[in-house]
Scaffold this active site. Structure first.
Site, PDB file in Angstrom:
ATOM      1  N   GLY A 170      12.411  15.223  11.438  1.00 14.17           N
ATOM      2  CA  GLY A 170      11.394  14.361  10.967  1.00 14.17           C
ATOM      3  C   GLY A 170       9.797  14.663  11.376  1.00 14.17           C
ATOM      4  N   PRO A 215      17.677  13.539   7.912  1.00 11.66           N
ATOM      5  CA  PRO A 215      17.974  12.959   8.986  1.00 11.66           C
ATOM      6  C   PRO A 215      17.697  13.518  10.505  1.00 11.66           C
ATOM      7  N   ARG A 224       0.832  -1.325  -0.014  1.00  7.89           N
ATOM      8  CA  ARG A 224       0.013  -0.142   0.006  1.00  7.89           C
ATOM      9  C   ARG A 224       0.891   1.229  -0.128  1.00  7.89           C
ATOM     10  N   ALA A 276      -2.530  11.577   1.620  1.00 13.77           N
ATOM     11  CA  ALA A 276      -1.865  10.331   1.953  1.00 13.77           C
ATOM     12  C   ALA A 276      -2.205   9.785   3.308  1.00 13.77           C
ATOM     13  N   TRP A 290      14.558   7.880   5.069  1.00 10.00           N
ATOM     14  CA  TRP A 290      13.449   7.065   5.330  1.00 10.00           C
ATOM     15  C   TRP A 290      12.340   7.395   4.247  1.00 10.00           C
ATOM     16  N   GLU A 295       4.065   9.411   8.227  1.00  9.76           N
ATOM     17  CA  GLU A 295       2.888  10.354   7.820  1.00  9.76           C
ATOM     18  C   GLU A 295       2.310  11.075   9.238  1.00  9.76           C
ATOM     19  N   GLY A 327      10.314  13.159  -1.036  1.00 15.00           N
ATOM     20  CA  GLY A 327      11.258  13.662   0.078  1.00 15.00           C
ATOM     21  C   GLY A 327      11.056  14.808   0.771  1.00 15.00           C
ATOM     22  N   LEU A 328      10.705  14.543   2.078  1.00 14.26           N
ATOM     23  CA  LEU A 328      10.319  15.649   3.076  1.00 14.26           C
ATOM     24  C   LEU A 328      10.926  15.372   4.135  1.00 14.26           C
ATOM     25  N   LEU A 368       0.161  15.621   2.255  1.00 11.44           N
ATOM     26  CA  LEU A 368      -0.037  14.526   3.459  1.00 11.44           C
ATOM     27  C   LEU A 368      -1.381  14.399   3.846  1.00 11.44           C
TER      28      LEU A 368
HETATM   29  P1  TGC Z   1       2.353  24.802  11.285  1.00  8.47           P
HETATM   30  O1  TGC Z   1       2.820  26.193  11.829  1.00  8.47           O
HETATM   31  O2  TGC Z   1       1.322  24.243  11.688  1.00  8.47           O
HETATM   32  O3  TGC Z   1       2.183  25.439   9.403  1.00  8.47           O
HETATM   33  C1  TGC Z   1       3.036  25.735   8.603  1.00  8.47           C
HETATM   34  C2  TGC Z   1       2.300  26.218   7.497  1.00  8.47           C
HETATM   35  O4  TGC Z   1       1.764  25.097   6.739  1.00  8.47           O
HETATM   36  C3  TGC Z   1       0.328  25.443   6.921  1.00  8.47           C
HETATM   37  N1  TGC Z   1      -0.207  24.023   6.929  1.00  8.47           N
HETATM   38  C4  TGC Z   1      -1.068  23.348   5.958  1.00  8.47           C
HETATM   39  N2  TGC Z   1      -1.647  24.080   4.839  1.00  8.47           N
HETATM   40  C5  TGC Z   1      -2.320  23.494   4.207  1.00  8.47           C
HETATM   41  N3  TGC Z   1      -2.808  22.142   4.400  1.00  8.47           N
HETATM   42  C6  TGC Z   1      -2.299  21.650   5.714  1.00  8.47           C
HETATM   43  N4  TGC Z   1      -2.613  20.350   6.268  1.00  8.47           N
HETATM   44  C7  TGC Z   1      -1.504  22.195   6.513  1.00  8.47           C
HETATM   45  N5  TGC Z   1      -0.882  22.227   7.713  1.00  8.47           N
HETATM   46  C8  TGC Z   1      -0.074  23.181   7.638  1.00  8.47           C
HETATM   47  C9  TGC Z   1      -0.123  26.369   7.658  1.00  8.47           C
HETATM   48  O5  TGC Z   1      -1.144  27.172   7.577  1.00  8.47           O
HETATM   49  C10 TGC Z   1       1.192  27.127   7.815  1.00  8.47           C
HETATM   50  O6  TGC Z   1       1.108  28.099   6.829  1.00  8.47           O
HETATM   51  P2  TGC Z   1       1.641  29.822   7.034  1.00  8.47           P
HETATM   52  O7  TGC Z   1       1.274  30.300   5.661  1.00  8.47           O
HETATM   53  O8  TGC Z   1       0.858  30.293   8.148  1.00  8.47           O
HETATM   54  O9  TGC Z   1       3.039  29.618   7.306  1.00  8.47           O
HETATM   55  O10 TGC Z   1       3.640  23.856  11.077  1.00  8.47           O
HETATM   56  P3  TGC Z   1       4.831  23.479  12.068  1.00  8.47           P
HETATM   57  O11 TGC Z   1       5.845  23.613  11.741  1.00  8.47           O
HETATM   58  O12 TGC Z   1       4.278  24.145  13.461  1.00  8.47           O
HETATM   59  O13 TGC Z   1       4.411  21.927  11.983  1.00  8.47           O
HETATM   60  C11 TGC Z   1       3.065  21.235  12.400  1.00  8.47           C
HETATM   61  C12 TGC Z   1       3.215  19.645  12.213  1.00  8.47           C
HETATM   62  C13 TGC Z   1       4.290  19.291  13.363  1.00  8.47           C
HETATM   63  C14 TGC Z   1       1.666  19.462  12.841  1.00  8.47           C
HETATM   64  C15 TGC Z   1       3.619  19.119  11.071  1.00  8.47           C
HETATM   65  O14 TGC Z   1       4.861  19.701  10.548  1.00  8.47           O
HETATM   66  C16 TGC Z   1       3.763  17.732  10.877  1.00  8.47           C
HETATM   67  O15 TGC Z   1       2.610  17.215  10.655  1.00  8.47           O
HETATM   68  N6  TGC Z   1       4.741  16.862  11.391  1.00  8.47           N
HETATM   69  C17 TGC Z   1       4.729  15.457  11.072  1.00  8.47           C
HETATM   70  C18 TGC Z   1       5.369  15.385   9.749  1.00  8.47           C
HETATM   71  C19 TGC Z   1       5.214  14.324   8.732  1.00  8.47           C
HETATM   72  O16 TGC Z   1       3.870  13.920   8.959  1.00  8.47           O
HETATM   73  N7  TGC Z   1       6.007  14.078   7.847  1.00  8.47           N
HETATM   74  C20 TGC Z   1       5.560  12.564   6.867  1.00  8.47           C
HETATM   75  C21 TGC Z   1       6.552  12.600   5.977  1.00  8.47           C
HETATM   76  S1  TGC Z   1       6.328  11.808   4.434  1.00  8.47           S
HETATM   77  C22 TGC Z   1       6.166  10.158   4.855  1.00  8.47           C
HETATM   78  O17 TGC Z   1       5.787   9.771   6.053  1.00  8.47           O
HETATM   79  C23 TGC Z   1       5.447   9.272   3.961  1.00  8.47           C
HETATM   80  S2  TGC Z   1       5.463   7.640   4.352  1.00  8.47           S
HETATM   81  C24 TGC Z   1       4.433   7.080   3.016  1.00  8.47           C
HETATM   82  C25 TGC Z   1       4.051   5.628   2.798  1.00  8.47           C
HETATM   83  O18 TGC Z   1       5.429   4.883   2.694  1.00  8.47           O
HETATM   84  O19 TGC Z   1       3.355   5.371   2.688  1.00  8.47           O
HETATM   85  P1  FAD Z   2      11.120  12.096  15.388  1.00  7.51           P
HETATM   86  O1  FAD Z   2      10.533  13.430  14.980  1.00  7.51           O
HETATM   87  O2  FAD Z   2      12.404  12.110  15.771  1.00  7.51           O
HETATM   88  O3  FAD Z   2      10.188  11.486  16.461  1.00  7.51           O
HETATM   89  C1  FAD Z   2      10.698  10.456  17.570  1.00  7.51           C
HETATM   90  C2  FAD Z   2       9.677  10.677  18.692  1.00  7.51           C
HETATM   91  O4  FAD Z   2       9.760  11.842  19.425  1.00  7.51           O
HETATM   92  C3  FAD Z   2       8.280  10.180  18.427  1.00  7.51           C
HETATM   93  O5  FAD Z   2       7.653   9.472  19.272  1.00  7.51           O
HETATM   94  C4  FAD Z   2       7.570  11.624  18.272  1.00  7.51           C
HETATM   95  O6  FAD Z   2       6.130  11.558  18.338  1.00  7.51           O
HETATM   96  C5  FAD Z   2       8.307  12.309  19.259  1.00  7.51           C
HETATM   97  N1  FAD Z   2       8.193  13.730  19.369  1.00  7.51           N
HETATM   98  C6  FAD Z   2       8.717  14.370  18.356  1.00  7.51           C
HETATM   99  N2  FAD Z   2       8.255  15.874  18.494  1.00  7.51           N
HETATM  100  C7  FAD Z   2       7.413  15.892  19.485  1.00  7.51           C
HETATM  101  C8  FAD Z   2       6.720  16.698  20.131  1.00  7.51           C
HETATM  102  N3  FAD Z   2       7.171  18.113  19.686  1.00  7.51           N
HETATM  103  N4  FAD Z   2       6.006  16.573  21.074  1.00  7.51           N
HETATM  104  C9  FAD Z   2       6.078  15.026  21.554  1.00  7.51           C
HETATM  105  N5  FAD Z   2       6.546  14.215  21.156  1.00  7.51           N
HETATM  106  C10 FAD Z   2       7.400  14.419  19.839  1.00  7.51           C
HETATM  107  N6  FAD Z   2       9.265  10.361   5.091  1.00  7.51           N
HETATM  108  C11 FAD Z   2       9.187  11.066   3.822  1.00  7.51           C
HETATM  109  O7  FAD Z   2       9.218  12.185   3.593  1.00  7.51           O
HETATM  110  N7  FAD Z   2       8.946  10.330   2.874  1.00  7.51           N
HETATM  111  C12 FAD Z   2       8.700   8.968   2.896  1.00  7.51           C
HETATM  112  O8  FAD Z   2       8.218   8.420   1.885  1.00  7.51           O
HETATM  113  C13 FAD Z   2       8.809   8.355   4.134  1.00  7.51           C
HETATM  114  N8  FAD Z   2       8.716   6.808   3.985  1.00  7.51           N
HETATM  115  C14 FAD Z   2       9.079   6.366   5.396  1.00  7.51           C
HETATM  116  C15 FAD Z   2       8.979   4.774   5.524  1.00  7.51           C
HETATM  117  C16 FAD Z   2       9.101   4.397   6.529  1.00  7.51           C
HETATM  118  C17 FAD Z   2       9.444   2.675   6.658  1.00  7.51           C
HETATM  119  C18 FAD Z   2       9.437   4.996   7.914  1.00  7.51           C
HETATM  120  C19 FAD Z   2       9.897   4.426   9.107  1.00  7.51           C
HETATM  121  C20 FAD Z   2       9.432   6.235   7.573  1.00  7.51           C
HETATM  122  C21 FAD Z   2       9.224   7.085   6.528  1.00  7.51           C
HETATM  123  N9  FAD Z   2       9.300   8.575   6.344  1.00  7.51           N
HETATM  124  C22 FAD Z   2       8.929   8.908   5.180  1.00  7.51           C
HETATM  125  C23 FAD Z   2       9.720   9.441   7.742  1.00  7.51           C
HETATM  126  C24 FAD Z   2       8.457   9.453   8.566  1.00  7.51           C
HETATM  127  O9  FAD Z   2       7.587  10.360   8.272  1.00  7.51           O
HETATM  128  C25 FAD Z   2       9.212   9.960  10.056  1.00  7.51           C
HETATM  129  O10 FAD Z   2       9.815   8.725  10.477  1.00  7.51           O
HETATM  130  C26 FAD Z   2       8.080  10.655  10.566  1.00  7.51           C
HETATM  131  O11 FAD Z   2       7.539  11.625  10.478  1.00  7.51           O
HETATM  132  C27 FAD Z   2       8.833  10.612  12.209  1.00  7.51           C
HETATM  133  O12 FAD Z   2      10.036  11.421  12.247  1.00  7.51           O
HETATM  134  P2  FAD Z   2      11.274  10.666  12.932  1.00  7.51           P
HETATM  135  O13 FAD Z   2      11.391   9.271  12.545  1.00  7.51           O
HETATM  136  O14 FAD Z   2      12.438  11.569  12.599  1.00  7.51           O
HETATM  137  O15 FAD Z   2      11.052  10.811  14.515  1.00  7.51           O
END
Ligand code: TGC
Ligand code: FAD
Length: 390
Positions: free
Chosen positions: A142, A139, A95, A248, A167, A369, A135-136, A245
Site C-alpha cells: 500500500g 494487498p 469527489r 490527484a 482498494w 493517496e 490500480g496501484l 498522484l
Molecule cells: P522514491 O525512491 O521516492 O521514488 C522512486 C522513483 O519515483 C520518482 N518519483 C517521482 N517522479 C515524479 N514525480 C513524483 N511525484 C515522484 N515521486 C517519486 C523518484 O524520482 C524515483 O525515480 P528514480 O528514477 O530515481 O527511480 O520511492 P519510494 O519507493 O521510496 O516511495 C516513496 C513514497 C513512500 C513516498 C511513495 O511511494 C508514496 O507516496 N507512497 C504512498 C502510496 C500512495 O500514495 N498510493 C496511492 C494509491 S492511489 C489512491 O489512493 C487513489 S484513491 C483516489 C480516490 O478515490 O480519490
Molecule cells: P499500509 O501501507 O499498510 O499502512 C498502514 C499504516 O502503517 C499507516 O498508518 C501508514 O501510515 C503506516 N506506515 C506504512 N509505512 C510506514 C513507514 N515507512 N513509516 C511509518 N508509518 C508507516 N489505491 C489505488 O491504487 N487506487 C485507488 O483507486 C484507491 N482507492 C482507495 C479507496 C479507499 C476507500 C481506500 C481506503 C483506499 C484506496 N486506495 C486506492 C488505497 C490507498 O492508497 C492505500 O490504502 C494507502 O496508500 C495505504 O496503504 P495501506 O492501506 O496498505 O496501508
C-alpha cells in the site's frame, strides 16, 4: 437560507477570475440539485449512483485541465481545485469518482499515452460514456507501491498480465483500468486493461463504513492477454504513477475544504438555532471557540490552496508542497468534522445532518493517496534529504 454558504473571510474571491467563480457556482448548483438531496440515502444503502457518471461528464467534472481537443475542459488548476471543492462539499465519495477519472485515468493517458490511445479513450472518459479506475495499491503493497508484484510478460504479439490490486475506487463499474505492473526486468509500466478481457475481474469490496456512496473493489488479473498497443509508452518507473498522484492529491487538498465548509456551515446554523440554558448555544464561549478555530483553519487552507494552484498553473508545484497541502487540509477537515459533531450534540450522529458522513468519509481520505504519516515522511525527506521509508 442558502445551504451552500461559503466562508470567504479573507476575500479570497477577489483573487479569483470571473470564470473561476462561474465554474464554482455552476458546480455548486449541480451538487445542490443532484447530490445533496440524495446522498444520505445513497450512503446509508452503500449505493453508488452510476447515473452520476454521465452527469459529471455533462458538467465538465472529468479532466477539466485536459485540452479541449481530447474532450477535456482546457481549464487551469484553480478551476480544477474549485470543482473538487464543490463536489466534496456534497460528498468525498462523489469527489473520488471524479478525481480518479480526471487525475488518475485521463491524466496518465494524456501524459504518457500514444496519440491513438488519447483519441480512443479520452473523449469517452471526459463525457462519462466510459468510467475508469487506477490500480496501484496491492494487498501487500500500500504505502510502498514500488514493492508491487503484479507483472506482465512479453509474449511476442501481446502481454500476459498476472496479479491483483486492492482498494480500487470505481473498479466494480469501470470500463477501463490504468494498471501499474512490472515487466520481466522489474520496471514499472502503465497498461490500459479493458473490461471484457478474458481473465480480468473486478470483485466489489463490501463492509466499508466510509465512502459508502463510492464503489470500491479489487482488480484481479489471471493470465490476461493485453494487446501491446495498450501499454502507455510515454513514461515508465514509479515516477509515472507518482506524477498522477501529484495531480490527484492536489484535488484532494481542495476537496477537503469542501467537506470542512459543509460541516462548518451546518455547525454555524445549528449553533444559532439550538437553544440551551435559555440562549442559542452559539452564544456560549466554548461554542464560539470551536467556530472561530474552524474558520481560522478553513481560511488558512484556502490561502494554501490558492498559492499551490498558482504554482500548479506555472508548472512549479513540487511533490513535497502537494504533500503539505493534502496532509494539512484533510487533517483540518477531519478535526472540523469532529468539532462540528460536538456542536450538533446527539443530532450530530444522525443522517439529518451531513457531519457523521463527512467524518467517516474523511477517514478514507486521510488514508488514500498517501497516508497522513507518509506525507509527513515525504516532507521529512524534503527537509533533511534523508528518506525515512526504508
Ligand atoms: P522514491 O525512491 O521516492 O521514488 C522512486 C522513483 O519515483 C520518482 N518519483 C517521482 N517522479 C515524479 N514525480 C513524483 N511525484 C515522484 N515521486 C517519486 C523518484 O524520482 C524515483 O525515480 P528514480 O528514477 O530515481 O527511480 O520511492 P519510494 O519507493 O521510496 O516511495 C516513496 C513514497 C513512500 C513516498 C511513495 O511511494 C508514496 O507516496 N507512497 C504512498 C502510496 C500512495 O500514495 N498510493 C496511492 C494509491 S492511489 C489512491 O489512493 C487513489 S484513491 C483516489 C480516490 O478515490 O480519490
Ligand atoms: P499500509 O501501507 O499498510 O499502512 C498502514 C499504516 O502503517 C499507516 O498508518 C501508514 O501510515 C503506516 N506506515 C506504512 N509505512 C510506514 C513507514 N515507512 N513509516 C511509518 N508509518 C508507516 N489505491 C489505488 O491504487 N487506487 C485507488 O483507486 C484507491 N482507492 C482507495 C479507496 C479507499 C476507500 C481506500 C481506503 C483506499 C484506496 N486506495 C486506492 C488505497 C490507498 O492508497 C492505500 O490504502 C494507502 O496508500 C495505504 O496503504 P495501506 O492501506 O496498505 O496501508
Amino acid at each position: 437560507q442558502d445551504l451552500f454558504e461559503s466562508p470567504d473571510f479573507y476575500n479570497i474571491d477577489d483573487l479569483l477570475t470571473e470564470e473561476h467563480k462561474l465554474i464554482r457556482s455552476s458546480i455548486r448548483d449541480f451538487v445542490k440539485k443532484e447530490i445533496t438531496p440524495y446522498i444520505e440515502d445513497w450512503a446509508e444503502r452503500a449505493h453508488f449512483p452510476y447515473e452520476i457518471v454521465k452527469k459529471f461528464g455533462d458538467i465538465g467534472a472529468f479532466g477539466p485541465t485536459i485540452p479541449e481537443e481530447y474532450g477535456g475542459g482546457g481549464l487551469d488548476y484553480i478551476s480544477y481545485g474549485l470543482i473538487m471543492q464543490e463536489i466534496e462539499r456534497g460528498d468525498s465519495g462523489m469527489r473520488s469518482t471524479a478525481s480518479v477519472q480526471g487525475s488518475l485515468v485521463m491524466y496518465p493517458i494524456y501524459k504518457f499515452g500514444s496519440e491513438e490511445q488519447k483519441k480512443k479513450f479520452l473523449p469517452k472518459l471526459a463525457s462519462g460514456e466510459m468510467l475508469g479506475c487506477f490500480g496501484l495499491t496491492e494487498p501487500d503493497h500500500g504505502s510502498n507501491p514500488s514493492g508491487m508484484v503484479t507483472n506482465f510478460k512479453d509474449m511476442g504479439d501481446h502481454y500476459l498480465l498476472n496479479g491483483a490490486k486492492m482498494w480500487i475506487s470505481n473498479s466494480p463499474k469501470a470500463d477501463v483500468a490504468v494498471v501499474w505492473a512490472k515487466n520481466e526486468e522489474g520496471r514499472i509500466h502503465g497498461l490500459i486493461v479493458e473490461r471484457g478481457m478474458e481473465g480480468f475481474t473486478t470483485p466489489e469490496t463490501h463492509g466499508k463504513w466510509s465512502l459508502r456512496a463510492s464503489t470500491t473493489g479489487e482488480l484481479v488479473f489471471n493470465d490476461v492477454k493485453v494487446p501491446k498497443e495498450n501499454l502507455l509508452p510515454g513514461k515508465s518507473g514509479l515516477g509515472a504513477p507518482m506524477m498522477c498522484l501529484d495531480s490527484a492529491r492536489y484535488g484532494i487538498a481542495w476537496g477537503a475544504i469542501g467537506a470542512a465548509m459543509d460541516c462548518y456551515d451546518s455547525a454555524v446554523r445549528y449553533s444559532k438555532e439550538r437553544i440551551q440554558f435559555g440562549k442559542p448555544i452559539g452564544g456560549f464561549q466554548l461554542t464560539q471557540k470551536k467556530l472561530s478555530e474552524m474558520l481560522t483553519e478553513i481560511t488558512k487552507a484556502q490561502l494554501l490552496n490558492l498559492r499551490l494552484g498558482q504554482l500548479f498553473n506555472e508548472g512549479k508545484a513540487t511533490t513535497a508542497q502537494i504533500s503539505l497541502a493534502k496532509r494539512n487540509n484533510v487533517d483540518m477537515a477531519l478535526k472540523i468534522a469532529r468539532e462540528a459533531r460536538q456542536i450538533h450534540g446527539g443530532m450530530g450522529i444522525t443522517g439529518d445532518y451531513p457531519i457523521m458522513r463527512h467524518m467517516a468519509n474523511l477517514e478514507s481520505v486521510i488514508t488514500y493517496e498517501g497516508t497522513h504519516d507518509i506525507h509527513l515522511l515525504i516532507l521529512g525527506k524534503e527537509i533533511t534529504g534523508i528518506p525515512a521509508f526504508e
